[in-house]
Each structure stands twice: as structure tokens, then as C-alpha cells.
Design a protein around this motif. Sequence first.
Motif, PDB file in Angstrom:
ATOM      1  N   ILE A  62       4.467   1.361   1.267  1.00 33.40           N
ATOM      2  CA  ILE A  62       5.386   1.965   0.296  1.00 33.40           C
ATOM      3  C   ILE A  62       5.387   3.469   0.532  1.00 33.40           C
ATOM      4  CG2 ILE A  62       5.873   2.321  -2.149  1.00 33.40           C
ATOM      5  CD1 ILE A  62       4.430  -0.345  -2.662  1.00 33.40           C
ATOM      6  N   MET A  63       6.545   4.039   0.725  1.00 35.62           N
ATOM      7  CA  MET A  63       6.673   5.461   1.060  1.00 35.62           C
ATOM      8  C   MET A  63       6.781   6.304  -0.206  1.00 35.62           C
ATOM      9  SD  MET A  63       9.183   4.807   4.218  1.00 35.62           S
ATOM     10  CE  MET A  63       8.643   3.774   5.566  1.00 35.62           C
ATOM     11  N   HIS A  64       5.756   6.182  -1.010  1.00 34.27           N
ATOM     12  CA  HIS A  64       5.690   6.874  -2.297  1.00 34.27           C
ATOM     13  C   HIS A  64       4.230   6.841  -2.734  1.00 34.27           C
ATOM     14  CE1 HIS A  64       7.643   8.302  -5.996  1.00 34.27           C
ATOM     15  NE2 HIS A  64       6.724   7.635  -6.644  1.00 34.27           N
ATOM     16  N   GLU A  65       3.829   7.733  -3.609  1.00 32.45           N
ATOM     17  CA  GLU A  65       2.472   7.703  -4.147  1.00 32.45           C
ATOM     18  C   GLU A  65       2.521   7.312  -5.619  1.00 32.45           C
ATOM     19  OE1 GLU A  65      -0.095  11.005  -3.455  1.00 32.45           O
ATOM     20  OE2 GLU A  65       0.363  11.054  -1.316  1.00 32.45           O
ATOM     21  N   PHE A  66       1.496   6.588  -6.059  1.00 34.35           N
ATOM     22  CA  PHE A  66       1.372   6.177  -7.452  1.00 34.35           C
ATOM     23  C   PHE A  66      -0.042   6.472  -7.915  1.00 34.35           C
ATOM     24  CE2 PHE A  66       4.696   3.552  -5.648  1.00 34.35           C
ATOM     25  CZ  PHE A  66       5.683   3.609  -6.608  1.00 34.35           C
ATOM     26  N   VAL A 107       0.844  -1.196   0.000  1.00 32.89           N
ATOM     27  CA  VAL A 107       0.000   0.000   0.000  1.00 32.89           C
ATOM     28  C   VAL A 107       0.879   1.244   0.000  1.00 32.89           C
ATOM     29  CG1 VAL A 107      -1.809   1.246   1.239  1.00 32.89           C
ATOM     30  CG2 VAL A 107      -1.757  -1.240   1.326  1.00 32.89           C
ATOM     31  N   PRO A 108       0.782   2.071  -1.063  1.00 31.80           N
ATOM     32  CA  PRO A 108       1.530   3.331  -1.052  1.00 31.80           C
ATOM     33  C   PRO A 108       0.824   4.373  -0.181  1.00 31.80           C
ATOM     34  CG  PRO A 108       0.357   3.100  -3.117  1.00 31.80           C
ATOM     35  CD  PRO A 108       0.120   1.842  -2.326  1.00 31.80           C
ATOM     36  N   GLN A 109       1.413   5.546  -0.055  1.00 27.53           N
ATOM     37  CA  GLN A 109       0.883   6.579   0.827  1.00 27.53           C
ATOM     38  C   GLN A 109      -0.553   6.981   0.487  1.00 27.53           C
ATOM     39  OE1 GLN A 109       4.146   9.334   0.311  1.00 27.53           O
ATOM     40  NE2 GLN A 109       4.983   8.785   2.302  1.00 27.53           N
ATOM     41  N   ASN A 110      -0.947   6.930  -0.769  1.00 25.08           N
ATOM     42  CA  ASN A 110      -2.312   7.307  -1.150  1.00 25.08           C
ATOM     43  C   ASN A 110      -3.260   6.103  -1.148  1.00 25.08           C
ATOM     44  OD1 ASN A 110      -1.218   6.078  -3.417  1.00 25.08           O
ATOM     45  ND2 ASN A 110      -2.233   7.439  -4.853  1.00 25.08           N
ATOM     46  N   GLY A 140      -4.105  -0.441  -7.254  1.00 23.58           N
ATOM     47  CA  GLY A 140      -4.277  -0.912  -8.621  1.00 23.58           C
ATOM     48  C   GLY A 140      -4.498   0.220  -9.592  1.00 23.58           C
ATOM     49  N   ARG A 141      -4.142  -0.071 -10.845  1.00 26.73           N
ATOM     50  CA  ARG A 141      -4.386   0.880 -11.934  1.00 26.73           C
ATOM     51  C   ARG A 141      -4.589   0.074 -13.205  1.00 26.73           C
ATOM     52  NH1 ARG A 141      -0.595   5.276 -14.728  1.00 26.73           N
ATOM     53  NH2 ARG A 141      -2.249   6.395 -15.794  1.00 26.73           N
ATOM     54  N   ASN A 142      -5.753   0.244 -13.804  1.00 30.52           N
ATOM     55  CA  ASN A 142      -6.093  -0.475 -15.037  1.00 30.52           C
ATOM     56  C   ASN A 142      -5.923  -1.983 -14.891  1.00 30.52           C
ATOM     57  OD1 ASN A 142      -6.607   2.013 -16.342  1.00 30.52           O
ATOM     58  ND2 ASN A 142      -4.437   2.216 -16.877  1.00 30.52           N
ATOM     59  N   GLY A 143      -6.304  -2.510 -13.739  1.00 28.96           N
ATOM     60  CA  GLY A 143      -6.265  -3.953 -13.522  1.00 28.96           C
ATOM     61  C   GLY A 143      -4.907  -4.520 -13.190  1.00 28.96           C
ATOM     62  N   ASP A 144      -3.915  -3.670 -12.933  1.00 29.60           N
ATOM     63  CA  ASP A 144      -2.570  -4.136 -12.612  1.00 29.60           C
ATOM     64  C   ASP A 144      -2.030  -3.312 -11.451  1.00 29.60           C
ATOM     65  OD1 ASP A 144      -0.300  -5.681 -12.796  1.00 29.60           O
ATOM     66  OD2 ASP A 144       0.150  -5.138 -14.856  1.00 29.60           O
ATOM     67  N   LEU A 145      -0.827  -3.621 -11.004  1.00 31.96           N
ATOM     68  CA  LEU A 145      -0.197  -2.828  -9.959  1.00 31.96           C
ATOM     69  C   LEU A 145       0.178  -1.456 -10.514  1.00 31.96           C
ATOM     70  CD1 LEU A 145       2.219  -5.453  -8.362  1.00 31.96           C
ATOM     71  CD2 LEU A 145       0.102  -4.564  -7.397  1.00 31.96           C
ATOM     72  N   PRO A 146       0.086  -0.396  -9.709  1.00 35.88           N
ATOM     73  CA  PRO A 146       0.437   0.935 -10.192  1.00 35.88           C
ATOM     74  C   PRO A 146       1.933   1.227 -10.145  1.00 35.88           C
ATOM     75  CG  PRO A 146      -0.504   1.092  -7.998  1.00 35.88           C
ATOM     76  CD  PRO A 146      -0.570  -0.354  -8.405  1.00 35.88           C
ATOM     77  N   TRP A 147       2.747   0.289  -9.697  1.00 33.77           N
ATOM     78  CA  TRP A 147       4.190   0.465  -9.622  1.00 33.77           C
ATOM     79  C   TRP A 147       4.871  -0.756 -10.216  1.00 33.77           C
ATOM     80  CZ3 TRP A 147       1.066   0.030  -5.275  1.00 33.77           C
ATOM     81  CH2 TRP A 147       1.081  -1.209  -4.654  1.00 33.77           C
TER      82      TRP A 147
END
Length: 135
Positions: free
Chosen positions: A87-91, A11-14, A18-25
Amino acid sequence: MVRTLNYIVAVPQNTGIGRNGDLPWPPLREPPQGTHFLAKSLDDALKLTEQPELANKVDMVWLVRGSSVYKEAMNKPGHLRLFVTRIMHEFESDTFFPEIDLEKYKLLPEYPGVLSDVQEEKGIKYKFEVYEKNN
């Protein structure tokens, strides 16, 4: 046999998972090798563990991915553990992890085999947290 249900999520900070059915990173690590069984729902996964070929072999169930599955599972009664990689980042994301109810789940100060300090891989910092619920 009573099985511990374990949910694993990054889990990132935000809180986007997921994004478009996949991981955002980009994946940080390759998934571990082993026997895996796929199910379409939480109930289907639990029924799968009762099948004769698995009933005496499965003592722990791990759930991965799916906002609705996490939400459903987190509200189920029983002994549950959440293994969260913060995760210390946002995606940019379109699917989000549900909020952890801290009245139901206790953040464990430590857990065997889980590092408690901040890690870094491919320039991304993260830390591990383990939450537990017993009702």
C-alpha cells in the motif's frame, strides 16, 4: 500430502499491519467467500489440515493476519509463498510486518493471476508482489 503454505498480507510504507487489534486502514475489498477454518497458532492450523475430514481436500493453506504468526511462518522450512499488497500510503499502527529476508525469499517477476502494475481503489494506490522460498 505436501501443501504449499501461502501468506497474504497488506503492508503500507511504514510496514504497519495493525492498530488496536484491527487493520489500520478501511478495508479495500470484501474477503472472498468460501470455507474457512480458524486456528490459534500456525502449528494448530497445520494440524487442522491433517484431520480426516480435510486431509484429502486441502492442497493449499492461506495464512492471514498476526505479526507473530507471519514471523514464525516465514522462518519455517519448506515451500512458502508471500502474497504482499504494498500500500503506497502510511497509516498509524502499533503492529508491524516482519522484514522479508531477501536471502531466503525471491521476489517473482510475475505470478499467474496477479496484476503487476499499480492499482488504485478508494484513492489508495497499491501493487501486488509475490515472494517465494523453497527451503
